[in-house]
Design a protein around this motif. Structure first.
Motif, short mmCIF file in Angstrom:
data_model
loop_
_atom_site.label_atom_id
_atom_site.label_comp_id
_atom_site.label_asym_id
_atom_site.label_seq_id
_atom_site.Cartn_x
_atom_site.Cartn_y
_atom_site.Cartn_z
N GLY A 91 0.80 -1.22 0.00
CA GLY A 91 0.00 0.00 0.00
C GLY A 91 0.82 1.26 0.00
N ALA A 92 0.16 2.38 -0.22
CA ALA A 92 0.70 3.74 -0.21
C ALA A 92 1.64 3.98 -1.41
CB ALA A 92 1.41 4.04 1.11
N LYS A 93 2.12 5.20 -1.50
CA LYS A 93 3.02 5.56 -2.60
C LYS A 93 4.39 4.92 -2.35
CE LYS A 93 0.77 9.92 -3.60
NZ LYS A 93 0.47 10.95 -2.62
N GLY B 178 0.97 0.73 -3.28
CA GLY B 178 -0.46 0.45 -3.45
C GLY B 178 -1.04 0.91 -4.78
N TYR B 179 -0.16 1.22 -5.72
CA TYR B 179 -0.67 1.69 -7.01
C TYR B 179 -0.24 0.71 -8.11
CZ TYR B 179 -1.89 5.64 -4.20
OH TYR B 179 -2.46 6.42 -3.22
N LEU C 281 -4.65 0.23 1.40
CA LEU C 281 -5.12 0.79 0.13
C LEU C 281 -6.29 1.75 0.36
CD1 LEU C 281 -5.21 -2.52 -2.00
CD2 LEU C 281 -3.39 -0.81 -1.94
N GLY C 282 -6.62 2.05 1.62
CA GLY C 282 -7.84 2.80 1.92
C GLY C 282 -9.03 1.87 1.81
N SER C 283 -10.14 2.30 2.38
CA SER C 283 -11.36 1.47 2.35
C SER C 283 -12.33 2.00 1.29
CB SER C 283 -12.02 1.53 3.74
OG SER C 283 -13.05 0.62 3.83
N LYS D 68 -11.24 -0.39 -0.86
CA LYS D 68 -10.32 -1.09 -1.76
C LYS D 68 -9.55 -2.20 -1.04
CE LYS D 68 -7.74 0.56 -5.70
NZ LYS D 68 -7.03 1.67 -6.30
N GLY E 163 -5.62 1.14 6.33
CA GLY E 163 -5.90 2.53 5.92
C GLY E 163 -4.66 3.37 5.72
N GLY E 164 -4.58 4.48 6.44
CA GLY E 164 -3.47 5.43 6.24
C GLY E 164 -2.28 5.20 7.17
N ASP F 173 1.29 6.04 6.00
CA ASP F 173 1.60 7.48 5.94
C ASP F 173 2.12 7.97 7.28
OD1 ASP F 173 0.54 8.27 3.16
OD2 ASP F 173 -1.12 7.14 4.01
N ARG G 191 -10.05 16.01 3.84
CA ARG G 191 -10.82 14.90 4.40
C ARG G 191 -12.12 15.38 5.05
NH1 ARG G 191 -6.99 10.45 5.80
NH2 ARG G 191 -8.72 9.60 6.95
N ARG H 137 -15.52 14.53 3.64
CA ARG H 137 -15.79 13.10 3.62
C ARG H 137 -16.08 12.57 5.03
NH1 ARG H 137 -11.09 9.31 1.77
NH2 ARG H 137 -10.84 9.29 4.01
N1 UDP Z 1 -3.81 4.09 -1.38
C1 UDP Z 1 -3.16 3.15 -2.17
N2 UDP Z 1 -3.70 2.81 -3.38
C2 UDP Z 1 -4.86 3.36 -3.82
C3 UDP Z 1 -5.54 4.29 -3.00
C4 UDP Z 1 -4.99 4.64 -1.77
O1 UDP Z 1 -2.11 2.64 -1.79
O2 UDP Z 1 -5.27 3.00 -4.92
C5 UDP Z 1 -3.22 4.44 -0.10
C6 UDP Z 1 -2.93 5.90 0.11
O3 UDP Z 1 -1.69 6.23 -0.49
C7 UDP Z 1 -2.87 5.99 1.63
C8 UDP Z 1 -3.82 4.89 2.08
O4 UDP Z 1 -4.14 4.13 0.93
O5 UDP Z 1 -1.58 5.66 2.08
C9 UDP Z 1 -5.08 5.37 2.75
O6 UDP Z 1 -5.73 6.24 1.92
P1 UDP Z 1 -6.89 7.18 2.43
O7 UDP Z 1 -6.33 8.23 3.34
O8 UDP Z 1 -7.67 7.63 1.26
O9 UDP Z 1 -7.79 6.12 3.24
P2 UDP Z 1 -8.34 6.06 4.75
O10 UDP Z 1 -7.15 6.16 5.68
O11 UDP Z 1 -9.28 7.20 4.88
O12 UDP Z 1 -9.00 4.72 4.78
#
Ligand code: UDP
Length: 239
Positions: A106-108, A134-135, A158-160, A162, A183-184, A187, A217, A220
């Motif tokens: 996941g993540a960049k 995660g891309y 990957l965030g929810s 996904k 989730g995040g 990060d 955010r 949302r």
């Molecule tokens: N992310 C990812 N691939 C994707 C979409 C998101 O790896 O296709 C990663 C994003 O870089 C971040 C994490 O998922 O590190 C959480 O994303 P977001 O803040 O949107 O989600 P939340 O924490 O609200 O579930």
């Protein structure tokens, strides 16, 4: 032990009980899915029957965030809040003690690289056998690579929804493992995003801190909590 909320079962373990249960799943004979549920996910499940089904079939559903705790209280039930990021960090620590092969997805790219580096410095003996940003275009390719390494603990950021969908589909193809959506968290572990100060964490107001410091955010997350609580109250009155 579980409690019901809006038609979903939530496990009401203490943090330590949840750790014990997760360790058993790491040693288990199938892929187990841990969902850390929050108000936004309930909202998503209401609109998306497939996602609702994923939550229902998860091996463990733990309440992440104060919203779910308040909602349970409103319906006369109780469950300890288990912040997903703390739970996942603890699982990494437990895994490191028994040399359990671990994967993180996941993540960049620069975020996961830094997070893995920081985790390996912080948690002695952590055995990360695979990580990937995660891309990616093909889930199947990631499953193939995971299968070759056979990690027993897999963190998916990957965030929810996904990450929950990715884990659910992985259940059919991967070797036995515990998989959890985080989730995040990467990060935060990379140092890119600051976690809320301790006082916000203790009061269960991390969501408030995040919505203030990350205005993108706000739209949302902010309406999600009152809407969710209204729904819980209406649902309770119906039954
Ligand atoms: N992310 C990812 N691939 C994707 C979409 C998101 O790896 O296709 C990663 C994003 O870089 C971040 C994490 O998922 O590190 C959480 O994303 P977001 O803040 O949107 O989600 P939340 O924490 O609200 O579930």
């Amino acid at each position: 032990m579980s409690v019901e909320l809006l038609g979903f079962n939530i496990d009401n373990y203490s943090f330590e009980e949840a750790v014990v249960r997760a360790k058993n799943m790491i040693d288990g004979h199938k892929v187990s899915q841990v969902v850390t549920i929050n108000p936004e996910m309930f909202q998503c499940a209401e609109k998306d029957a497939d996602f609702a089904n994923i939550i229902k079939e998860a091996e463990m559903v733990i309440p992440d965030g104060v919203g779910v705790k308040i909602a349970l209280k409103l319906t006369g039930k109780k469950a300890d809040r288990i912040p997903g990021i703390d739970f996942a960090k603890r699982l990494l620590t437990e895994a490191s003690k028994s040399d359990i092969p671990t994967a993180i997805i996941g993540a960049k790219e620069e975020v996961i690289e830094k997070a893995v580096d920081n985790l390996q410095k912080e948690i002695k003996g952590l055995n990360i056998v695979y990580y990937h940003n995660g891309y990616f275009d093909s889930d199947e390719e990631i499953y193939r690579e995971l299968k070759a390494k056979s990690p027993k603990l897999i963190l998916v950021a990957l965030g929810s929804p996904k990450q929950e969908v990715f884990i659910y589909n992985a259940k059919k193809v991967l070797n036995p493992a515990l998989m959890i959506g985080i989730g995040g968290s990467l990060d935060v572990w990379s140092g890119n995003v600051k976690r809320a100060p301790k006082i916000f964490q203790i009061l269960g107001l991390e969501w408030l801190y995040r919505t203030i410091t990350q205005p993108s955010r706000f739209k949302r997350i902010f309406p999600a909590l009152p809407l969710f609580l209204m729904k819980v109250i209406n649902y309770k009155d119906k039954i």
